[in-house]
Scaffold this motif. Structure first.
Motif, PDB file in Angstrom:
ATOM      1  N   LYS A 128       0.821  -1.210   0.000  1.00 58.80           N
ATOM      2  CA  LYS A 128       0.000   0.000   0.000  1.00 58.80           C
ATOM      3  C   LYS A 128       0.856   1.262   0.000  1.00 58.80           C
ATOM      4  N   ALA A 129       2.019   1.199   0.631  1.00 58.19           N
ATOM      5  CA  ALA A 129       2.940   2.336   0.577  1.00 58.19           C
ATOM      6  C   ALA A 129       3.437   2.562  -0.846  1.00 58.19           C
ATOM      7  N   MET A 130       3.796   1.478  -1.514  1.00 63.43           N
ATOM      8  CA  MET A 130       4.328   1.574  -2.877  1.00 63.43           C
ATOM      9  C   MET A 130       3.311   2.174  -3.852  1.00 63.43           C
ATOM     10  N   ILE A 131       2.086   1.657  -3.831  1.00 58.52           N
ATOM     11  CA  ILE A 131       1.117   2.149  -4.812  1.00 58.52           C
ATOM     12  C   ILE A 131       0.630   3.560  -4.463  1.00 58.52           C
ATOM     13  N   SER A 132       0.663   3.917  -3.188  1.00 59.85           N
ATOM     14  CA  SER A 132       0.302   5.286  -2.797  1.00 59.85           C
ATOM     15  C   SER A 132       1.373   6.272  -3.244  1.00 59.85           C
ATOM     16  N   LEU A 133       2.625   5.926  -3.016  1.00 56.09           N
ATOM     17  CA  LEU A 133       3.725   6.798  -3.421  1.00 56.09           C
ATOM     18  C   LEU A 133       3.777   6.961  -4.936  1.00 56.09           C
ATOM     19  N   THR A 135       1.458   7.105  -6.977  1.00 58.94           N
ATOM     20  CA  THR A 135       0.350   7.916  -7.481  1.00 58.94           C
ATOM     21  C   THR A 135       0.242   9.276  -6.793  1.00 58.94           C
ATOM     22  N   ARG A 136       1.280   9.682  -6.053  1.00 55.78           N
ATOM     23  CA  ARG A 136       1.355  10.984  -5.370  1.00 55.78           C
ATOM     24  C   ARG A 136       0.276  11.141  -4.299  1.00 55.78           C
ATOM     25  N   ASN A 137      -0.080  10.022  -3.675  1.00 54.18           N
ATOM     26  CA  ASN A 137      -0.991  10.057  -2.538  1.00 54.18           C
ATOM     27  C   ASN A 137      -0.204   9.909  -1.238  1.00 54.18           C
ATOM     28  N   ALA A 138      -0.787  10.379  -0.151  1.00 58.69           N
ATOM     29  CA  ALA A 138      -0.261  10.085   1.176  1.00 58.69           C
ATOM     30  C   ALA A 138      -0.991   8.852   1.708  1.00 58.69           C
ATOM     31  N   LEU A 139      -0.428   8.231   2.739  1.00 61.21           N
ATOM     32  CA  LEU A 139      -1.007   7.006   3.299  1.00 61.21           C
ATOM     33  C   LEU A 139      -0.991   7.053   4.821  1.00 61.21           C
ATOM     34  N   VAL A 140      -2.152   6.769   5.410  1.00 63.50           N
ATOM     35  CA  VAL A 140      -2.246   6.582   6.860  1.00 63.50           C
ATOM     36  C   VAL A 140      -2.648   5.132   7.099  1.00 63.50           C
ATOM     37  N   VAL A 141      -1.766   4.382   7.746  1.00 61.18           N
ATOM     38  CA  VAL A 141      -1.971   2.949   7.945  1.00 61.18           C
ATOM     39  C   VAL A 141      -2.549   2.677   9.329  1.00 61.18           C
ATOM     40  N   SER A 142      -3.560   1.800   9.353  1.00 64.17           N
ATOM     41  CA  SER A 142      -4.092   1.315  10.625  1.00 64.17           C
ATOM     42  C   SER A 142      -3.789  -0.173  10.709  1.00 64.17           C
TER      43      SER A 142
END
Length: 496
Positions: A128-133, A135-142
């Motif tokens: 999820k970090a890879m695909i978010s980065l 696409t220029r998105n930020a990621l908050v993981v729970s």
């Protein structure tokens, strides 16, 4: 000294994480494609390098799975995923149709909420970090409450690598306080723009009911059919390897073997050769009680545990080299433990007369849990495989391969992914292997390509008279004089 309420602290941590992620994403969305790709490559390399350490952390913390199998999953989530998405354009103009004069422009979603399962805690975080980065998105993981440390460590590996490569600080955030309330509020937060939910049915339902766009994935209850034309030796070897891979924790792992009667004896013999243990009637009862103490629900204590550990808990003596446990079954239902999704190296085995019965058994298994996910078949009959793929309500149909690794893109040409959509069969919005292209909006700029003359409005027939009467008089004085003279002449002639 008063102690602060844990739930309140967890909520504050979540709000701070979303705030920081939003601020970082506002900066990141100005980055060029080259800058983005440099960051993604750095993260892939760092996660691949730490694959073994993270795998061992996951097993140690959760007690689930096999570390060298989790290492492979971490490698797929980093290196294999990178190879699949590295050439994908995700910044600015990403497509142009010259004939239609339509330009496609990529735009990020914003901040993604990533819900991580306990079964694949590090690989899913990396993914999820890879695909978010990308696409220029930020990621908050729970993270899952039982996998907070290893999930955070996996995300930290990605975060540090990303920041060293030039990413803004705060782009990748991980919640650490294991609060269900905080996770639910995260999914509803006004500054969360997309939810990537990988986990149990209740969690996925919560994601879909949050009011946010969401990719949630349903459960798998994968049936595997050994058709009479199959290479039985190879098929059985692959099934045992797949089922024992990471102790069955991948949702695409086969749960039941459906075998043609014509090859059933050969299959049983090969299963034993491959260290499968087939329980007798008495042992089957013990296994059923362990698998599902409460009808319809799988015992979480068996999830991701080894076959020998499960046998010991059930009070069954099996050889030390046992890889999977098999119960021969004839019934299917929520109250039939062997027919459920067990997420452990436990198989149900159904013997059928032919492909017609096999298809019905597979559909029945999917209907009690797993619709839309995955099926597999071992056959040399390509036409039959295609017909099954057409007829069965699944999004992935794996042929002559390990379903567990094949469905996530490890042994097939499918997109490497740890979020496998189940389509509307399973109540999901997509049937795809979710990847980077699912995390971008595509805007379209379109030039005019046709000239159109817009006609004047037609007057309704009933209003023609009204329209004529409504017109201003257009008769001039000379015409009036002429009409008057004609009338006078007519009167004069009548009086003679």
């Amino acid at each position: 000294m008063a102690t602060l309420d844990k739930d309140l602290l967890a909520l504050q941590e979540m709000r701070d994480a979303v705030k920081n992620a939003n601020a970082a994403q506002a900066i990141y969305m100005q980055y060029s494609q080259q800058q983005v790709d440099t960051i993604v490559k750095a993260v892939a390399d760092a996660a691949f390098k730490e694959a073994e350490r993270l795998a061992k952390m996951a097993v140690e913390e959760t007690g689930m799975g096999v570390w060298n199998h989790k290492k492979i999953k971490n490698e797929v989530a980093s290196r294999d995923l990178y190879e699949d998405i590295k050439d994908l354009k995700t910044v600015g103009v990403v497509g142009f149709d010259r004939a239609k004069k339509v330009t496609e422009i990529a735009s990020p979603f914003g901040v993604v909420a990533g819900i991580i399962p306990t079964t694949n805690p590090t690989s899913t975080a990396i993914f999820k970090a890879m695909i978010s980065l990308k696409t220029r998105n930020a990621l908050v993981v729970s993270p899952h409450p039982y996998a907070v440390k290893c999930t955070k460590e996996a995300l930290d590996v990605c975060r540090i690598a990303a920041e060293k490569a030039g990413a803004p600080e705060g782009l990748l955030q991980c919640l650490t306080m294991s609060s269900m309330e905080a996770t639910q509020q995260l999914m509803k937060h006004r500054d969360i723009h997309l939810i990537l939910a990988t986990g149990g049915g209740a969690l996925v339902k919560a994601a879909y009911s949050s009011g946010k766009p969401a990719y949630g994935v349903g459960p798998g209850n994968v049936p595997a059919y050994i058709e009479k034309s199959a290479n039985v030796v190879k098929a059985v070897r692959q099934l045992v390897q797949s089922k024992s891979f990471d102790n069955g924790t991948i949702c695409a792992t086969e749960q039941a073997i459906v075998v043609d009667k014509a090859v059933a004896q050969q299959v049983m013999a090969e299963l034993k050769k491959n260290n499968a243990y087939i329980v007798n009637d008495e042992e089957k009862v013990k296994m059923e009680q362990l698998i599902s103490p409460t009808p319809g629900k799988v015992n979480p204590k068996i999830v991701g545990r080894s076959a020998t550990h499960i046998a010991q808990v059930a009070g069954i003596t099996v050889p030390d080299n046992t890889k999977v446990i098999i119960g021969v079954e004839t019934m299917i239902g929520k109250n039939i433990p062997f027919s459920l999704e067990k997420l452990s190296p436990i198989f149900a085995l159904y013997i059928v007369e032919d492909s017609v019965e096999a298809k019905q058994v597979m559909i029945d298994l999917l209907n009690i849990g797993g619709r839309g996910h995955t099926c597999s078949i071992h056959t040399e009959n390509a036409a039959l495989a295609e017909q099954f793929a057409v007829d069965l309500p699944v999004s992935r149909f794996i042929v002559n391969s390990l379903s567990s690794i094949g469905a996530v893109g490890g042994t097939t040409g499918l997109a490497p992914s740890f979020t496998l959509g189940c389509g509307t069969f399973g109540g999901n919005i997509t049937s795809d292997n979710v990847t980077a292209r699912h995390l971008i909006n595509i805007k379209r700029m379109a030039y005019g390509t046709k000239d159109v003359d817009v006609p004047e409005p037609l007057v309704e027939a009933t209003s023609v008279v009204e329209a004529v009467l409504a017109q201003e008089p257009t008769v001039d004085a000379a015409t009036v004089q002429q009409i008057v003279e004609q009338v006078l002449k007519q009167i004069s002639s009548q009086n003679k």
